[in-house]
Design a protein around this motif. Structure first.
Motif, mmCIF file in Angstrom:
data_model
loop_
_atom_site.group_PDB
_atom_site.id
_atom_site.type_symbol
_atom_site.label_atom_id
_atom_site.label_comp_id
_atom_site.label_asym_id
_atom_site.label_seq_id
_atom_site.Cartn_x
_atom_site.Cartn_y
_atom_site.Cartn_z
ATOM 1 N N HIS A 116 -1.169 3.538 -18.873
ATOM 2 C CA HIS A 116 -0.650 2.288 -18.859
ATOM 3 C C HIS A 116 -1.343 1.477 -17.684
ATOM 4 O O HIS A 116 -1.389 2.068 -16.743
ATOM 5 N N PHE A 117 -1.495 0.217 -18.016
ATOM 6 C CA PHE A 117 -2.348 -0.664 -16.793
ATOM 7 C C PHE A 117 -1.658 -2.226 -16.711
ATOM 8 O O PHE A 117 -1.754 -2.688 -17.978
ATOM 9 N N GLU A 118 -1.338 -2.655 -15.700
ATOM 10 C CA GLU A 118 -0.498 -3.961 -15.800
ATOM 11 C C GLU A 118 -0.768 -4.631 -14.303
ATOM 12 O O GLU A 118 -0.572 -4.065 -13.315
ATOM 13 N N LYS A 119 -0.936 -5.841 -14.562
ATOM 14 C CA LYS A 119 -1.272 -6.699 -13.275
ATOM 15 C C LYS A 119 -0.323 -8.045 -13.289
ATOM 16 O O LYS A 119 -0.496 -8.508 -14.320
ATOM 17 N N MET A 120 0.550 -8.209 -12.443
ATOM 18 C CA MET A 120 1.651 -9.296 -12.288
ATOM 19 C C MET A 120 1.367 -9.853 -11.009
ATOM 20 O O MET A 120 1.828 -9.614 -9.849
ATOM 21 N N ASP A 121 0.653 -11.007 -11.011
ATOM 22 C CA ASP A 121 0.514 -11.753 -9.677
ATOM 23 C C ASP A 121 -0.246 -10.788 -8.795
ATOM 24 O O ASP A 121 -1.201 -10.269 -8.866
ATOM 25 N N ASN A 122 0.677 -10.602 -7.567
ATOM 26 C CA ASN A 122 -0.045 -9.775 -6.465
ATOM 27 C C ASN A 122 0.322 -8.323 -6.596
ATOM 28 O O ASN A 122 0.190 -7.586 -5.546
ATOM 29 N N ARG A 123 0.992 -7.875 -7.791
ATOM 30 C CA ARG A 123 1.651 -6.547 -8.035
ATOM 31 C C ARG A 123 0.772 -5.974 -9.090
ATOM 32 O O ARG A 123 0.498 -6.709 -10.076
ATOM 33 N N LEU A 125 0.548 -2.029 -11.674
ATOM 34 C CA LEU A 125 1.320 -0.906 -12.041
ATOM 35 C C LEU A 125 0.270 -0.241 -12.879
ATOM 36 O O LEU A 125 -0.357 -0.584 -13.888
ATOM 37 N N GLY A 126 0.288 1.117 -12.730
ATOM 38 C CA GLY A 126 -0.517 1.971 -13.590
ATOM 39 C C GLY A 126 -0.051 3.333 -13.705
ATOM 40 O O GLY A 126 0.672 3.918 -12.824
ATOM 41 N N TRP A 127 0.197 3.941 -14.784
ATOM 42 C CA TRP A 127 0.757 5.323 -14.835
ATOM 43 C C TRP A 127 0.207 6.050 -16.018
ATOM 44 O O TRP A 127 -0.720 5.539 -16.886
ATOM 45 N N THR A 128 0.057 7.423 -16.255
ATOM 46 C CA THR A 128 -0.522 8.355 -16.968
ATOM 47 C C THR A 128 0.624 9.290 -17.329
ATOM 48 O O THR A 128 1.491 9.972 -16.614
ATOM 49 N N GLU A 129 0.557 9.566 -18.735
ATOM 50 C CA GLU A 129 1.714 10.554 -19.264
ATOM 51 C C GLU A 129 0.802 11.588 -20.360
ATOM 52 O O GLU A 129 0.091 11.080 -21.055
ATOM 53 N N ARG A 130 1.283 12.655 -20.058
ATOM 54 C CA ARG A 130 0.690 13.875 -20.954
ATOM 55 C C ARG A 130 1.724 14.664 -21.287
ATOM 56 O O ARG A 130 2.650 15.169 -20.391
ATOM 57 N N ARG A 131 1.807 15.194 -22.577
ATOM 58 C CA ARG A 131 3.005 16.173 -23.160
ATOM 59 C C ARG A 131 4.239 15.759 -22.748
ATOM 60 O O ARG A 131 4.972 16.634 -22.372
ATOM 61 N N GLY A 132 4.630 14.379 -22.627
ATOM 62 C CA GLY A 132 6.034 14.150 -22.316
ATOM 63 C C GLY A 132 6.275 14.044 -20.832
ATOM 64 O O GLY A 132 7.376 13.674 -20.703
ATOM 65 N N VAL A 133 5.221 14.125 -19.902
ATOM 66 C CA VAL A 133 5.473 13.926 -18.364
ATOM 67 C C VAL A 133 4.645 12.738 -17.983
ATOM 68 O O VAL A 133 3.465 12.843 -18.306
ATOM 69 N N ARG A 134 5.505 11.843 -17.331
ATOM 70 C CA ARG A 134 4.519 11.045 -16.303
ATOM 71 C C ARG A 134 4.003 11.733 -15.151
ATOM 72 O O ARG A 134 4.708 11.500 -14.310
ATOM 73 N N VAL A 135 2.765 12.042 -15.489
ATOM 74 C CA VAL A 135 2.291 12.846 -14.464
ATOM 75 C C VAL A 135 1.913 12.205 -12.931
ATOM 76 O O VAL A 135 2.182 12.650 -11.995
ATOM 77 N N MET A 136 1.625 10.979 -13.177
ATOM 78 C CA MET A 136 1.544 9.817 -12.006
ATOM 79 C C MET A 136 1.756 8.551 -12.403
ATOM 80 O O MET A 136 1.646 8.024 -13.315
ATOM 81 N N GLU A 206 -1.804 -2.420 -0.082
ATOM 82 C CA GLU A 206 -0.987 -1.319 -0.287
ATOM 83 C C GLU A 206 -0.358 -0.625 -1.205
ATOM 84 O O GLU A 206 -0.210 -1.264 -2.104
ATOM 85 N N GLY A 207 -0.426 0.714 -1.376
ATOM 86 C CA GLY A 207 0.124 1.299 -2.550
ATOM 87 C C GLY A 207 0.720 2.525 -2.495
ATOM 88 O O GLY A 207 0.826 3.126 -1.285
ATOM 89 N N THR A 208 1.471 3.083 -3.514
ATOM 90 C CA THR A 208 2.178 4.245 -3.402
ATOM 91 C C THR A 208 1.766 4.857 -4.738
ATOM 92 O O THR A 208 1.453 4.540 -5.597
ATOM 93 N N ILE A 209 1.743 6.156 -4.641
ATOM 94 C CA ILE A 209 1.598 7.120 -5.884
ATOM 95 C C ILE A 209 2.754 8.349 -5.867
ATOM 96 O O ILE A 209 3.047 8.701 -5.275
ATOM 97 N N THR A 210 3.267 8.139 -7.311
ATOM 98 C CA THR A 210 4.459 9.142 -7.578
ATOM 99 C C THR A 210 4.020 10.224 -8.487
ATOM 100 O O THR A 210 3.132 10.001 -9.509
ATOM 101 N N PHE A 211 4.098 11.336 -8.169
ATOM 102 C CA PHE A 211 3.984 12.530 -9.022
ATOM 103 C C PHE A 211 5.246 12.880 -9.580
ATOM 104 O O PHE A 211 6.301 13.104 -8.975
ATOM 105 N N ASN A 212 4.965 13.611 -10.865
ATOM 106 C CA ASN A 212 6.016 14.441 -11.553
ATOM 107 C C ASN A 212 5.217 15.863 -11.838
ATOM 108 O O ASN A 212 4.326 15.909 -12.377
ATOM 109 N N ALA A 213 6.081 16.956 -11.585
ATOM 110 C CA ALA A 213 5.285 18.298 -11.811
ATOM 111 C C ALA A 213 5.043 18.306 -13.073
ATOM 112 O O ALA A 213 5.744 18.347 -14.197
#
Length: 264
Positions: A116-123, A125-136, A206-213
């Protein structure tokens, strides 16, 4: 156009670069630990000057190779014979031809995923999901500057004065399992490949990245010590032809050779 191609058809499909037009990408940079970098790099790659990791999410609406897709990736800094670049640990995509092309030509560790990729003004968001897990998941706020000014200065210095483009070297290992069931069917090859980004718009933030094992996509192993900054780019990308930089032994690469397959 059929199962057997003519010489003219083959030559018409020969390109010096795979071009992506009007791409949108968000990229985050962070400092990890030297020990993590050292443990994840196969020989003959060596740790670069700084233990930096990078991840992106991109949306590619138009290409010169008849494929449109989304892509994300995870990289760590690496060096080979004095040339710094990025070693790719993972590169999920949303199209099977994009997966096959990058894996078979350059050795990129591509897998199919939901992205998923999304731009909303100055924000952004992007994420990746595989096998039911949002990896990042990447969250970016376009503030105009990095949280680390030294890293921002290095990024700007890397920009070409002539056309404003950026060039990055990417390192991958090209290998396939042998049909007889042994590890590899030829000595694994270190591939060096350059990609050129040509921004029409470039914003810093500035950014953050969140992982799920995940047992299949262990992005969480690249620990975040300190976030350094983030970019948003809209522009064109040229994936140039690569070269075989070196060959390595079977046993040297074997522990690192399972990036392209789901193994538990």
């Amino acid at each position: 156009m059929g199962f057997v191609k003519s010489f003219e058809e083959i030559m018409a499909n020969t390109k010096e670069a795979r071009e992506i037009y009007n791409a949108e990408m968000i990229t985050v940079f962070w400092e990890t630990t030297p020990e993590i970098i050292s443990n994840l790099l196969p020989p003959p790659l060596k740790p670069a000057t700084a233990p930096v990791a990078m991840a992106f999410v991109g949306d590619y609406p138009t290409t010169n190779f008849d494929v449109t897709y989304k892509e994300s990736a995870l990289f760590i800094n690496a060096e080979y014979e004095g040339e710094e670049g990025y070693y790719c640990l993972s590169m999920p995509v949303t199209n099977d031809m994009a997966m096959a092309g990058g894996r078979e030509r350059f050795g990129f560790p591509k897998k199919m995923a939901e992205i998923h990729f999304e731009k909303m003004d100055n924000r952004c968001l992007g994420w990746t999901e595989r096998r039911g897990v949002r990896v990042m998941q990447i969250n970016v706020t376009l503030t105009g500057s990095f949280s680390d000014s030294a890293v921002q200065d290095r990024l700007i210095k890397n920009r070409q004065e002539k056309d404003g483009s950026f060039q990055n070297i990417f390192y991958n290992f090209k290998h396939f399992p042998a049909p007889e069931g042994s590890a590899f069917d030829y000595d694994p090859r270190l591939v060096s490949q350059i990609t050129v980004a040509k921004p029409k718009e470039l914003q810093l933030g500035e950014g953050t990245i969140t992982f799920n094992a995940s047992n299949y996509d262990p992005w969480h192993e690249v620990e975040v010590v300190r976030m350094l900054g983030a970019t948003y780019m809209e522009g064109d990308i040229a994936i140039l032809n690569g070269k075989v930089a070196a060959e390595t032994g079977f046993m040297d690469l074997l522990p690192f050779a399972f990036l392209k397959w789901d193994m538990k």
